[in-house]
Write a protein that holds these residues in place. Structure first.
Motif, PDB file in Angstrom:
ATOM      1  N   ASP A 109       0.904  -1.094  -0.079  1.00 26.60           N
ATOM      2  CA  ASP A 109       0.124  -0.090   0.394  1.00 26.60           C
ATOM      3  C   ASP A 109       1.061   1.499  -0.384  1.00 26.60           C
ATOM      4  OD1 ASP A 109      -2.585  -1.828   0.012  1.00 26.60           O
ATOM      5  OD2 ASP A 109      -2.346  -1.546   2.335  1.00 26.60           O
ATOM      6  N   MET A 110       2.597   1.254   0.797  1.00 26.03           N
ATOM      7  CA  MET A 110       3.696   2.370   0.536  1.00 26.03           C
ATOM      8  C   MET A 110       3.787   2.273   0.352  1.00 26.03           C
ATOM      9  SD  MET A 110       1.278   4.258   3.933  1.00 26.03           S
ATOM     10  CE  MET A 110       1.612   2.539   5.128  1.00 26.03           C
ATOM     11  N   PRO A 111       4.546   2.238  -0.832  1.00 31.41           N
ATOM     12  CA  PRO A 111       6.543   0.954  -1.709  1.00 31.41           C
ATOM     13  C   PRO A 111       7.030   2.231  -0.485  1.00 31.41           C
ATOM     14  CG  PRO A 111       4.644   1.263  -3.439  1.00 31.41           C
ATOM     15  CD  PRO A 111       3.797   2.289  -2.205  1.00 31.41           C
ATOM     16  N   GLU A 112       6.493   2.958  -0.133  1.00 29.80           N
ATOM     17  CA  GLU A 112       8.198   3.985   0.196  1.00 29.80           C
ATOM     18  C   GLU A 112       8.479   3.408   2.020  1.00 29.80           C
ATOM     19  OE1 GLU A 112       3.839   6.124   1.657  1.00 29.80           O
ATOM     20  OE2 GLU A 112       5.194   5.327  -0.789  1.00 29.80           O
ATOM     21  N   CYS A 113       7.698   2.733   2.616  1.00 28.82           N
ATOM     22  CA  CYS A 113       7.777   2.153   3.980  1.00 28.82           C
ATOM     23  C   CYS A 113       9.119   0.308   3.745  1.00 28.82           C
ATOM     24  CB  CYS A 113       6.470   1.437   4.163  1.00 28.82           C
ATOM     25  SG  CYS A 113       4.858   2.905   5.086  1.00 28.82           S
TER      26      CYS A 113
ATOM     27  N   THR B 102      16.303 -11.144   5.407  1.00 28.94           N
ATOM     28  CA  THR B 102      18.383 -11.087   5.307  1.00 28.94           C
ATOM     29  C   THR B 102      17.913 -11.083   3.833  1.00 28.94           C
ATOM     30  OG1 THR B 102      18.521 -11.610   7.183  1.00 28.94           O
ATOM     31  CG2 THR B 102      20.556 -11.085   5.805  1.00 28.94           C
ATOM     32  N   GLU B 103      17.847 -11.747   3.288  1.00 27.03           N
ATOM     33  CA  GLU B 103      18.290 -11.946   2.034  1.00 27.03           C
ATOM     34  C   GLU B 103      16.948 -10.776   1.089  1.00 27.03           C
ATOM     35  OE1 GLU B 103      18.787 -16.347   0.657  1.00 27.03           O
ATOM     36  OE2 GLU B 103      19.338 -16.389   1.806  1.00 27.03           O
ATOM     37  N   VAL B 104      15.756 -11.080   1.708  1.00 25.72           N
ATOM     38  CA  VAL B 104      14.595 -10.443   1.065  1.00 25.72           C
ATOM     39  C   VAL B 104      15.305  -8.502   1.302  1.00 25.72           C
ATOM     40  CG1 VAL B 104      12.213  -9.006   1.389  1.00 25.72           C
ATOM     41  CG2 VAL B 104      12.769 -11.456   1.440  1.00 25.72           C
ATOM     42  N   GLY B 105      15.795  -8.411   2.181  1.00 26.52           N
ATOM     43  CA  GLY B 105      16.272  -6.769   2.450  1.00 26.52           C
ATOM     44  C   GLY B 105      17.032  -6.363   0.854  1.00 26.52           C
ATOM     45  N   ALA B 106      18.454  -7.713   1.301  1.00 28.41           N
ATOM     46  CA  ALA B 106      19.397  -7.714   0.189  1.00 28.41           C
ATOM     47  C   ALA B 106      18.689  -7.340  -1.386  1.00 28.41           C
ATOM     48  CB  ALA B 106      20.274  -8.659   0.504  1.00 28.41           C
ATOM     49  N   ALA B 107      17.594  -8.070  -1.846  1.00 29.33           N
ATOM     50  CA  ALA B 107      17.075  -8.202  -3.017  1.00 29.33           C
ATOM     51  C   ALA B 107      16.404  -6.905  -3.309  1.00 29.33           C
ATOM     52  CB  ALA B 107      16.148  -8.937  -3.015  1.00 29.33           C
ATOM     53  N   MET B 108      15.441  -5.853  -1.821  1.00 30.25           N
ATOM     54  CA  MET B 108      15.013  -5.088  -1.908  1.00 30.25           C
ATOM     55  C   MET B 108      16.120  -3.123  -2.336  1.00 30.25           C
ATOM     56  SD  MET B 108      11.665  -4.810   0.941  1.00 30.25           S
ATOM     57  CE  MET B 108      10.089  -5.478   0.191  1.00 30.25           C
TER      58      MET B 108
ATOM     59  N   ASP C 261       9.252   0.471  -7.742  1.00 30.84           N
ATOM     60  CA  ASP C 261       8.407  -0.017  -6.598  1.00 30.84           C
ATOM     61  C   ASP C 261       7.679  -1.418  -6.500  1.00 30.84           C
ATOM     62  OD1 ASP C 261       9.136   2.109  -4.875  1.00 30.84           O
ATOM     63  OD2 ASP C 261       7.361   3.491  -5.562  1.00 30.84           O
ATOM     64  N   LYS C 262       7.580  -2.017  -7.905  1.00 31.92           N
ATOM     65  CA  LYS C 262       6.439  -3.541  -8.237  1.00 31.92           C
ATOM     66  C   LYS C 262       7.077  -3.869  -7.316  1.00 31.92           C
ATOM     67  CE  LYS C 262       4.525  -5.548 -12.224  1.00 31.92           C
ATOM     68  NZ  LYS C 262       3.965  -5.489 -13.699  1.00 31.92           N
ATOM     69  N   THR C 263       8.633  -4.246  -7.956  1.00 34.57           N
ATOM     70  CA  THR C 263       9.695  -5.218  -7.129  1.00 34.57           C
ATOM     71  C   THR C 263      10.076  -5.627  -6.286  1.00 34.57           C
ATOM     72  OG1 THR C 263      10.921  -5.166  -9.360  1.00 34.57           O
ATOM     73  CG2 THR C 263      11.956  -6.743  -7.846  1.00 34.57           C
ATOM     74  N   ARG C 264      10.252  -4.265  -5.593  1.00 32.28           N
ATOM     75  CA  ARG C 264      10.035  -4.206  -4.245  1.00 32.28           C
ATOM     76  C   ARG C 264       8.539  -5.046  -3.023  1.00 32.28           C
ATOM     77  NH1 ARG C 264      12.955   0.607  -4.126  1.00 32.28           N
ATOM     78  NH2 ARG C 264      14.850   0.107  -3.768  1.00 32.28           N
ATOM     79  N   VAL C 265       7.114  -4.656  -3.837  1.00 33.64           N
ATOM     80  CA  VAL C 265       6.320  -4.950  -3.604  1.00 33.64           C
ATOM     81  C   VAL C 265       6.004  -6.479  -3.811  1.00 33.64           C
ATOM     82  CG1 VAL C 265       3.621  -4.893  -3.765  1.00 33.64           C
ATOM     83  CG2 VAL C 265       4.765  -2.884  -4.070  1.00 33.64           C
ATOM     84  N   THR C 266       6.481  -7.151  -4.902  1.00 32.29           N
ATOM     85  CA  THR C 266       6.973  -8.730  -4.715  1.00 32.29           C
ATOM     86  C   THR C 266       7.156  -9.293  -4.409  1.00 32.29           C
ATOM     87  OG1 THR C 266       5.803  -8.166  -7.706  1.00 32.29           O
ATOM     88  CG2 THR C 266       7.312 -10.081  -6.752  1.00 32.29           C
ATOM     89  N   LEU C 267       8.423  -8.121  -3.501  1.00 33.51           N
ATOM     90  CA  LEU C 267       9.463  -9.027  -2.732  1.00 33.51           C
ATOM     91  C   LEU C 267       9.158  -9.641  -1.271  1.00 33.51           C
ATOM     92  CD1 LEU C 267      12.517  -7.845  -3.517  1.00 33.51           C
ATOM     93  CD2 LEU C 267      12.508 -10.500  -3.637  1.00 33.51           C
TER      94      LEU C 267
END
Length: 166
Positions: free
Chosen positions: A56-60, A114-120, A126-132
């Motif tokens: 809802d808020m990709p900046e988060c 940790t791995e999701v954070g590294a990928a982000m 933003d779309k990719t971060r949302v998917t992650l």
């Protein structure tokens, strides 16, 4: 010779050290059978909550990226948990098999987050971060439930039964 008044005023049975310890653990919200406290799950639930805000808020995503893994002891040392020393001691004294299962689950959650954070950090859309974020939630939430089962002394089958009833 023991007086009747002394006997009448005594407890019906003596308190043994392990019973007293179990009472101390229960009072501190530490499971006396496992030696583990559900408070540690707050560490992972915080990460999940931050990830749940990303769609809802990709900046988060930047808030999630500030989350960092903490060991069981590190979590309690950094917390305001009133019985933090007892929690750490009970964890260290926990049955080896229970602790191994607990450590395995928490290591998996830590690795995923940790791995999701590294990928982000490496992606810019933003779309990719949302998917992650959404995928991490799908992976980590069930692990939190399984870990809660270990903490509470429930068999994995019990957790599956509870989840199926929902």
């Amino acid at each position: 010779m023991t007086s009747t008044a002394a006997i009448a005023g005594s407890s019906p049975r003596p308190t043994y050290p392990d019973e007293a310890r179990a009472a101390r653990l229960r009072a501190a919200n530490i499971n006396p059978r496992t030696g583990l406290a559900t408070d540690y799950l707050n560490h992972f639930n915080e990460a999940i909550m931050l990830l749940e805000m990303v769609p809802d808020m990709p900046e988060c995503a930047s808030d999630f990226l500030e989350w960092h893994p903490l060991s069981y002891a590190e979590h309690f040392i950094a917390s305001n948990f009133r019985a933090r020393d007892l929690a750490i001691e009970a964890y260290e004294m926990a049955d080896a098999q229970i602790r191994a299962e607990f450590d395995h689950l928490t290591a998996n959650m830590t690795r995923i987050l940790t791995e999701v954070g590294a990928a982000m950090r490496q992606v810019h859309q933003d779309k990719t971060r949302v998917t992650l974020a959404e995928q991490a939630i799908v992976w980590v939430k069930p692990l939190v439930m399984q870990t809660a089962g270990v903490i509470n002394g429930a068999a994995e089958a019990d957790v599956d039964t509870i989840m199926a009833a929902r």
